[in-house]
Design a protein around this motif. Structure first.
Motif, mmCIF file in Angstrom:
data_model
loop_
_atom_site.group_PDB
_atom_site.id
_atom_site.type_symbol
_atom_site.label_atom_id
_atom_site.label_comp_id
_atom_site.label_asym_id
_atom_site.label_seq_id
_atom_site.Cartn_x
_atom_site.Cartn_y
_atom_site.Cartn_z
ATOM 1 N N SER A 361 13.934 9.270 5.341
ATOM 2 C CA SER A 361 12.509 9.027 5.639
ATOM 3 C C SER A 361 11.804 8.403 4.451
ATOM 4 O O SER A 361 10.904 7.562 4.619
ATOM 5 C CB SER A 361 11.820 10.329 6.056
ATOM 6 N N THR A 362 12.198 8.805 3.255
ATOM 7 C CA THR A 362 11.608 8.209 2.044
ATOM 8 C C THR A 362 11.906 6.716 1.998
ATOM 9 O O THR A 362 11.025 5.890 1.707
ATOM 10 C CB THR A 362 12.179 8.904 0.782
ATOM 11 N N LEU A 363 13.148 6.352 2.289
ATOM 12 C CA LEU A 363 13.534 4.943 2.312
ATOM 13 C C LEU A 363 12.764 4.198 3.395
ATOM 14 O O LEU A 363 12.272 3.080 3.167
ATOM 15 C CB LEU A 363 15.044 4.821 2.556
ATOM 16 N N LEU A 364 12.633 4.807 4.555
ATOM 17 C CA LEU A 364 11.967 4.119 5.657
ATOM 18 C C LEU A 364 10.488 3.884 5.354
ATOM 19 O O LEU A 364 9.915 2.861 5.758
ATOM 20 C CB LEU A 364 12.124 4.935 6.952
ATOM 21 N N LYS A 365 9.851 4.825 4.659
ATOM 22 C CA LYS A 365 8.443 4.624 4.271
ATOM 23 C C LYS A 365 8.309 3.406 3.352
ATOM 24 O O LYS A 365 7.353 2.630 3.468
ATOM 25 C CB LYS A 365 7.904 5.875 3.579
ATOM 26 N N LEU A 366 9.262 3.238 2.433
ATOM 27 C CA LEU A 366 9.227 2.067 1.550
ATOM 28 C C LEU A 366 9.397 0.782 2.354
ATOM 29 O O LEU A 366 8.714 -0.223 2.103
ATOM 30 C CB LEU A 366 10.333 2.174 0.499
ATOM 31 N N VAL A 367 10.305 0.823 3.328
ATOM 32 C CA VAL A 367 10.519 -0.344 4.193
ATOM 33 C C VAL A 367 9.243 -0.661 4.961
ATOM 34 O O VAL A 367 8.820 -1.823 5.056
ATOM 35 C CB VAL A 367 11.689 -0.083 5.164
ATOM 36 N N ALA A 368 8.608 0.382 5.513
ATOM 37 C CA ALA A 368 7.390 0.177 6.292
ATOM 38 C C ALA A 368 6.280 -0.404 5.433
ATOM 39 O O ALA A 368 5.564 -1.323 5.862
ATOM 40 C CB ALA A 368 6.946 1.503 6.913
ATOM 41 N N GLU A 369 6.116 0.105 4.220
ATOM 42 C CA GLU A 369 5.068 -0.402 3.325
ATOM 43 C C GLU A 369 5.242 -1.888 3.063
ATOM 44 O O GLU A 369 4.279 -2.655 3.066
ATOM 45 C CB GLU A 369 5.081 0.380 2.005
ATOM 46 N N GLU A 370 6.486 -2.299 2.847
ATOM 47 C CA GLU A 370 6.733 -3.715 2.552
ATOM 48 C C GLU A 370 6.506 -4.591 3.783
ATOM 49 O O GLU A 370 5.856 -5.634 3.712
ATOM 50 C CB GLU A 370 8.152 -3.913 2.030
ATOM 51 N N LEU A 371 7.013 -4.167 4.935
ATOM 52 C CA LEU A 371 6.943 -5.012 6.125
ATOM 53 C C LEU A 371 5.547 -5.041 6.745
ATOM 54 O O LEU A 371 5.132 -6.072 7.281
ATOM 55 C CB LEU A 371 7.965 -4.545 7.168
ATOM 56 N N LEU A 372 4.825 -3.936 6.670
ATOM 57 C CA LEU A 372 3.463 -3.911 7.224
ATOM 58 C C LEU A 372 2.536 -4.843 6.450
ATOM 59 O O LEU A 372 1.561 -5.365 6.999
ATOM 60 C CB LEU A 372 2.906 -2.488 7.214
ATOM 61 N N ALA A 373 2.841 -5.041 5.175
ATOM 62 C CA ALA A 373 1.997 -5.904 4.343
ATOM 63 C C ALA A 373 2.425 -7.366 4.388
ATOM 64 O O ALA A 373 1.737 -8.231 3.843
ATOM 65 C CB ALA A 373 2.032 -5.410 2.890
ATOM 66 N N ARG A 374 3.538 -7.655 5.060
ATOM 67 C CA ARG A 374 4.099 -9.000 5.052
ATOM 68 C C ARG A 374 3.379 -9.908 6.038
ATOM 69 O O ARG A 374 3.287 -9.602 7.236
ATOM 70 C CB ARG A 374 5.581 -8.923 5.422
#
Length: 513
Positions: A361-374
């Motif tokens: 879940s920690t990894l997925l939050k990092l992925v979400a932060e990057e992609l949501l801002a893209r």
């Protein structure tokens, strides 16, 4: 033995009947799976059986619960915010059996669920543990109580594969009655020997309860066959009835025409025709009575009716979505994994697995932060904790139609109706809805926004075993990119094109058996 007699539960706010005339008995060796669509009252039934005071704020009930002083062990679906804020050791102290247990009993309970015994004394806030670690810890505390009956609300949520297999073995060997809710179809098929099915038919206004003393797979198969036979018989009888009525209408129209044209010129013939019409009308009334005794078409509660726009959500094949390289994946001061490399191209569907606490879940939050801002992506994120996105008193309609425009509100209501929300439920605060209803709400928001990249943390965890196959089908047909964490074995097999396991040394590709 636990007995429930003619239990009826009604929601206080809108007087909706959740459950009506539910009767069943749980005896030693019974592993009863409580199934049904989201919002049908499954968790409410468990709470009521454990402690009626838990449902008093929102529901009233009639009927009889016979437990004769049974010691009940209850695993709630979710923890309260004040419980999550407690240090782990302090949370453990809230379990009466914990303070009375000797070190050997604590060690045995911890190892049964695959936790290090020292976790009982951990000073971290409970909220910092992974979802699976929290479930394991609560199961261990429950085992210390040595209950006479177990009431488990989603014990399989967030458990890794090894612990799911342990849970299957535990349920199969359990000598006390168990009543449990689970959305894991594999777990249900392998463990349940009683099925209690809660439905709400006719636009969720008519409750129906079915109790079958058989395995889950057998129940689903026999239910399908029974409905198919009933539908076939109903169609045959309707066809025969329609043929009779067509013949009846021809005779009726012919006699009526003769009465109109002949009776004035030939009174004697007119009297005969009137008698004939009387006979014809009697035949019509007989047919109508026969219609009342015809086999009715089977009624069942359909899951959901929605899908992504194939054009709007499509993602070009081979186009780069993510290039994530992490020397270290950390949670606070802890290093969870090293050399994490996650490269994703369109339109892949990635499933990430791994033991509880590995950092998925920690990894997925990092992925979400990057992609949501893209820029250039329409990314959507479904976290494990829906409260992250459904805070406050906003209703489902307000969340799906923030503009307040009439057309947007109409569309939101239509989609919610397709997801089997009642009109009253559309006006309930979203934060107070069941986990499954909130999952459907987040799912709908992704559809409305035309997302082409989905970041999903346990996407099927709160969908009923009846809804989950539909969700898996919709996600398998999704033309965009999915990056997800899941312990759902069927989801990983049917939806994901690539499965990666997260461990201390990063992500490694796995091939499911």
């Amino acid at each position: 033995m636990l007995q429930v007699k003619k239990l009826t539960i009604t929601h206080k706010k809108d007087l909706t009947a959740l459950v009506e005339d539910l009767t069943f008995t749980l005896a030693p060796g019974d592993r009863a799976a409580l199934i049904g669509e989201e919002g049908n009252g499954k968790s409410t039934v468990l709470k009521l059986l454990y402690a009626p005071a838990l449902v008093e704020p929102y529901a009233e009930w009639t009927g009889e619960i016979v437990d004769r002083g049974l010691r009940k062990g209850y695993l709630a679906q979710e923890l309260a915010p004040d419980e999550l804020a407690l240090p782990v050791w302090e949370f453990c102290q809230t379990a009466p059996a914990f303070g009375e247990a000797d070190p050997r009993a604590l060690d045995r309970a911890a190892r049964q669920v695959g936790l290090p015994p020292e976790l009982f004394w951990d000073g971290r806030p409970l909220s910092t543990l992974s979802g699976g670690e929290r479930v394991k810890l609560r199961l261990a505390l429950l085992l210390l109580e040595e209950p006479d009956v177990l009431l488990l609300d989603e014990p399989s949520n967030d458990l890794d594969r090894a612990t799911l297999e342990w849970l299957e073995g535990f349920l199969l060997s359990c000598q006390v009655p168990v009543l449990y809710i689970s959305h894991d179809e594999t777990l249900l098929e392998r463990t349940a020997n009683v099925v209690i099915h809660l439905e709400r038919l006719r636009r969720r206004t008519l409750p129906r309860c079915t109790v079958s003393r058989m395995g889950y797979a057998q129940y689903v198969e026999e239910r399908g066959l029974r409905f198919a036979r009933q539908e076939q018989q109903a169609r045959k009888e309707r066809a025969e009835y329609d043929a009779k009525m067509e013949k009846y209408r021809r005779i009726h129209d012919s006699v009526e025409h003769q009465l109109t044209t002949v009776s004035r010129q030939n009174p004697g013939m007119g009297r005969l025709l009137k008698k004939k019409m009387h006979t014809v009308l009697s035949m019509g009334r007989r047919f109508e009575r026969e219609k009342e005794d015809m086999t009715a078409s089977p009624e069942w509660e359909e899951a959901i009716l929605t899908a992504f726009d194939q054009g709007k959500s499509a993602f070009p094949a081979g186009k780069t979505v993510l290039r994530l390289d992490l020397p270290e994946l950390t949670a606070g001061e802890r290093v969870l994994a090293r050399n994490v490399r996650l490269w994703v191209d369109g339109p892949e569907k990635i499933g990430i697995i791994g033991p509880n606490g590995a950092g998925k879940s920690t990894l997925l939050k990092l992925v979400a932060e990057e992609l949501l801002a893209r820029a250039g992506l329409r990314a959507a994120y479904m976290p494990q904790d829906y409260g992250d996105l459904l805070l406050g008193d906003q209703t489902p309609v307000e969340l799906l139609a923030p503009s307040g425009h009439r057309d947007d509100i109409t569309r939101a209501r239509t989609l919610l109706g397709n997801m089997k929300y009642k009109a009253e439920e559309m006006e309930h605060p979203a934060a107070g809805l069941s986990g499954g209803q909130r999952a459907k709400l987040l799912f709908l928001s992704m559809v409305l926004n035309g997302a082409n990249v989905l970041v999903l943390d346990e996407p099927t965890r709160n969908f009923s075993p009846l809804s989950a196959p539909v969700i898996r089908r919709v996600l398998a047909d999704f033309p965009g990119v999915i990056i997800s964490v899941s312990h759902d074995r069927l989801y990983l097999e049917q939806v994901c094109t690539r499965v990666l396991e997260l461990g201390p040394e990063g992500l490694v590709r796995r091939y499911l058996r």
